[in-house]
Design a protein around this motif. Structure first.
Motif, PDB file in Angstrom:
ATOM      1  N   TYR A  21      31.578  33.473  40.710  1.00  0.00           N
ATOM      2  CA  TYR A  21      32.057  32.793  41.919  1.00  0.00           C
ATOM      3  C   TYR A  21      33.585  32.699  41.940  1.00  0.00           C
ATOM      4  CZ  TYR A  21      27.255  31.099  42.789  1.00  0.00           C
ATOM      5  OH  TYR A  21      25.910  30.994  43.029  1.00  0.00           O
ATOM      6  N   LEU A  22      34.189  32.429  40.783  1.00  0.00           N
ATOM      7  CA  LEU A  22      35.656  32.386  40.717  1.00  0.00           C
ATOM      8  C   LEU A  22      36.246  33.740  41.091  1.00  0.00           C
ATOM      9  CD1 LEU A  22      36.099  30.375  37.400  1.00  0.00           C
ATOM     10  CD2 LEU A  22      36.679  29.565  39.701  1.00  0.00           C
ATOM     11  N   MET A  23      35.654  34.799  40.558  1.00  0.00           N
ATOM     12  CA  MET A  23      36.119  36.154  40.872  1.00  0.00           C
ATOM     13  C   MET A  23      35.950  36.458  42.358  1.00  0.00           C
ATOM     14  SD  MET A  23      34.373  37.940  37.530  1.00  0.00           S
ATOM     15  CE  MET A  23      34.259  39.516  38.345  1.00  0.00           C
ATOM     16  N   LEU A  80      35.827  34.353  44.838  1.00  0.00           N
ATOM     17  CA  LEU A  80      36.795  33.571  45.613  1.00  0.00           C
ATOM     18  C   LEU A  80      38.175  34.205  45.531  1.00  0.00           C
ATOM     19  CD1 LEU A  80      37.602  31.154  47.317  1.00  0.00           C
ATOM     20  CD2 LEU A  80      37.723  29.786  45.207  1.00  0.00           C
ATOM     21  N   ARG A  81      38.589  34.614  44.342  1.00  0.00           N
ATOM     22  CA  ARG A  81      39.943  35.179  44.208  1.00  0.00           C
ATOM     23  C   ARG A  81      40.078  36.486  44.980  1.00  0.00           C
ATOM     24  NH1 ARG A  81      44.412  34.768  45.282  1.00  0.00           N
ATOM     25  NH2 ARG A  81      46.042  35.822  44.104  1.00  0.00           N
ATOM     26  N   ALA A  82      39.133  37.390  44.847  1.00  0.00           N
ATOM     27  CA  ALA A  82      39.206  38.651  45.598  1.00  0.00           C
ATOM     28  C   ALA A  82      39.221  38.376  47.101  1.00  0.00           C
ATOM     29  CB  ALA A  82      38.037  39.565  45.238  1.00  0.00           C
ATOM     30  N   SER A  83      38.417  37.435  47.523  1.00  0.00           N
ATOM     31  CA  SER A  83      38.335  37.100  48.952  1.00  0.00           C
ATOM     32  C   SER A  83      39.628  36.495  49.467  1.00  0.00           C
ATOM     33  CB  SER A  83      37.154  36.151  49.197  1.00  0.00           C
ATOM     34  OG  SER A  83      35.949  36.766  48.781  1.00  0.00           O
ATOM     35  N   GLN A  84      40.297  35.698  48.636  1.00  0.00           N
ATOM     36  CA  GLN A  84      41.612  35.168  49.021  1.00  0.00           C
ATOM     37  C   GLN A  84      42.605  36.311  49.199  1.00  0.00           C
ATOM     38  OE1 GLN A  84      42.209  32.614  45.636  1.00  0.00           O
ATOM     39  NE2 GLN A  84      41.568  30.777  46.733  1.00  0.00           N
ATOM     40  N   ILE A  85      42.631  37.218  48.257  1.00  0.00           N
ATOM     41  CA  ILE A  85      43.556  38.354  48.326  1.00  0.00           C
ATOM     42  C   ILE A  85      43.299  39.188  49.567  1.00  0.00           C
ATOM     43  CG2 ILE A  85      44.183  40.557  47.230  1.00  0.00           C
ATOM     44  CD1 ILE A  85      43.581  39.102  44.508  1.00  0.00           C
ATOM     45  N   ASN A  86      42.030  39.424  49.873  1.00  0.00           N
ATOM     46  CA  ASN A  86      41.664  40.285  50.994  1.00  0.00           C
ATOM     47  C   ASN A  86      41.651  39.571  52.342  1.00  0.00           C
ATOM     48  OD1 ASN A  86      41.308  42.664  49.475  1.00  0.00           O
ATOM     49  ND2 ASN A  86      39.285  41.983  48.823  1.00  0.00           N
ATOM     50  N   GLY A  87      41.857  38.269  52.333  1.00  0.00           N
ATOM     51  CA  GLY A  87      41.871  37.531  53.592  1.00  0.00           C
ATOM     52  C   GLY A  87      40.521  37.456  54.270  1.00  0.00           C
ATOM     53  N   CYS A  88      39.457  37.399  53.477  1.00  0.00           N
ATOM     54  CA  CYS A  88      38.106  37.315  54.037  1.00  0.00           C
ATOM     55  C   CYS A  88      37.689  35.854  54.148  1.00  0.00           C
ATOM     56  CB  CYS A  88      37.118  38.097  53.170  1.00  0.00           C
ATOM     57  SG  CYS A  88      35.442  38.049  53.831  1.00  0.00           S
ATOM     58  N   ALA A 104      38.851  37.520  33.431  1.00  0.00           N
ATOM     59  CA  ALA A 104      38.052  37.995  34.565  1.00  0.00           C
ATOM     60  C   ALA A 104      38.849  37.938  35.862  1.00  0.00           C
ATOM     61  CB  ALA A 104      36.772  37.171  34.686  1.00  0.00           C
ATOM     62  N   LEU A 105      39.632  36.889  36.042  1.00  0.00           N
ATOM     63  CA  LEU A 105      40.462  36.787  37.247  1.00  0.00           C
ATOM     64  C   LEU A 105      41.561  37.840  37.267  1.00  0.00           C
ATOM     65  CD1 LEU A 105      40.618  32.894  37.469  1.00  0.00           C
ATOM     66  CD2 LEU A 105      39.587  34.426  39.170  1.00  0.00           C
ATOM     67  N   ALA A 106      42.168  38.121  36.119  1.00  0.00           N
ATOM     68  CA  ALA A 106      43.199  39.167  36.056  1.00  0.00           C
ATOM     69  C   ALA A 106      42.595  40.526  36.384  1.00  0.00           C
ATOM     70  CB  ALA A 106      43.850  39.186  34.680  1.00  0.00           C
ATOM     71  N   LEU A 107      41.407  40.808  35.854  1.00  0.00           N
ATOM     72  CA  LEU A 107      40.735  42.070  36.159  1.00  0.00           C
ATOM     73  C   LEU A 107      40.381  42.133  37.637  1.00  0.00           C
ATOM     74  CD1 LEU A 107      39.633  44.720  35.001  1.00  0.00           C
ATOM     75  CD2 LEU A 107      37.494  43.504  34.512  1.00  0.00           C
ATOM     76  N   THR A 108      39.943  41.014  38.195  1.00  0.00           N
ATOM     77  CA  THR A 108      39.628  40.947  39.627  1.00  0.00           C
ATOM     78  C   THR A 108      40.854  41.288  40.466  1.00  0.00           C
ATOM     79  OG1 THR A 108      37.932  39.269  39.254  1.00  0.00           O
ATOM     80  CG2 THR A 108      38.824  39.436  41.489  1.00  0.00           C
ATOM     81  N   ILE A 115      33.238  43.078  40.982  1.00  0.00           N
ATOM     82  CA  ILE A 115      34.511  43.116  41.717  1.00  0.00           C
ATOM     83  C   ILE A 115      34.441  44.148  42.841  1.00  0.00           C
ATOM     84  CG2 ILE A 115      36.983  43.625  41.541  1.00  0.00           C
ATOM     85  CD1 ILE A 115      36.652  42.605  38.522  1.00  0.00           C
ATOM     86  N   ALA A 116      33.863  45.300  42.553  1.00  0.00           N
ATOM     87  CA  ALA A 116      33.715  46.324  43.595  1.00  0.00           C
ATOM     88  C   ALA A 116      32.840  45.809  44.731  1.00  0.00           C
ATOM     89  CB  ALA A 116      33.117  47.602  42.991  1.00  0.00           C
ATOM     90  N   THR A 117      31.791  45.087  44.382  1.00  0.00           N
ATOM     91  CA  THR A 117      30.864  44.586  45.399  1.00  0.00           C
ATOM     92  C   THR A 117      31.508  43.524  46.281  1.00  0.00           C
ATOM     93  OG1 THR A 117      28.998  45.068  43.934  1.00  0.00           O
ATOM     94  CG2 THR A 117      28.581  43.575  45.780  1.00  0.00           C
TER      95      THR A 117
END
Length: 152
Positions: free
Chosen positions: A37-39, A41-49, A89-93, A130-132
């Protein structure tokens, strides 16, 4: 706000089921659900989703995470709220989400930090996860999905 079209993952036959099976497989690798879930959320923040930011922040809260941890995901490097494994995990994300932002998309330093905390199966699961989430982000952003209007 209005969506351009219904999310194609929800309207094309078999796509949602396939992505759900993928998520279940990834979820069975022994990584804590809150790390996923943390991953997400972080990817979604970056992508503006906005749909996924809303969904995964709520999922973290439902899983019992503190407001401090949920709110600090965007600034995870500057807070004491995350374990070393979560930080890896967050850095990899971030690296896999921002692959065009640096000459070496996933530097050895980031990969090696993740490998200190996760075995090969788990690393594979992290990459797939992360890809998903990036796939879901791109589907939602491209079609301008609106928070609260999803039927999943």
């Amino acid at each position: 706000m209005q969506a351009r079209i219904k999310n194609p993952a929800l309207s094309l036959s078999g796509v949602q089921e396939a992505l759900t099976k993928l998520a279940a497989s990834v979820g069975g690798a022994g990584i804590p659900q809150t790390t996923h879930y943390l991953m997400h959320l972080r990817a979604s923040q970056i992508n503006g989703c906005s749909v996924c930011v809303d969904m995964h922040a709520k999922a973290l809260r439902k899983a019992g995470e503190s407001e401090e941890r949920v709110f600090a995901v965007a600034a995870w490097r500057e807070t004491p709220y995350f374990s070393d494994a979560e930080r890896a995990a967050l850095a990899l994300t971030e690296a896999l989400t921002r692959i065009a932002d640096r000459p070496e998309p996933v530097p050895d330093e980031i990969w090696d930090a993740a490998a200190e905390h996760f075995d090969e199966t788990q690393l594979g699961a992290l990459v797939l996860d992360i890809a998903t989430i990036n796939l879901w982000n791109r589907l939602n952003v491209a079609t301008r999905q609106v928070v609260g209007e999803q039927s999943w």
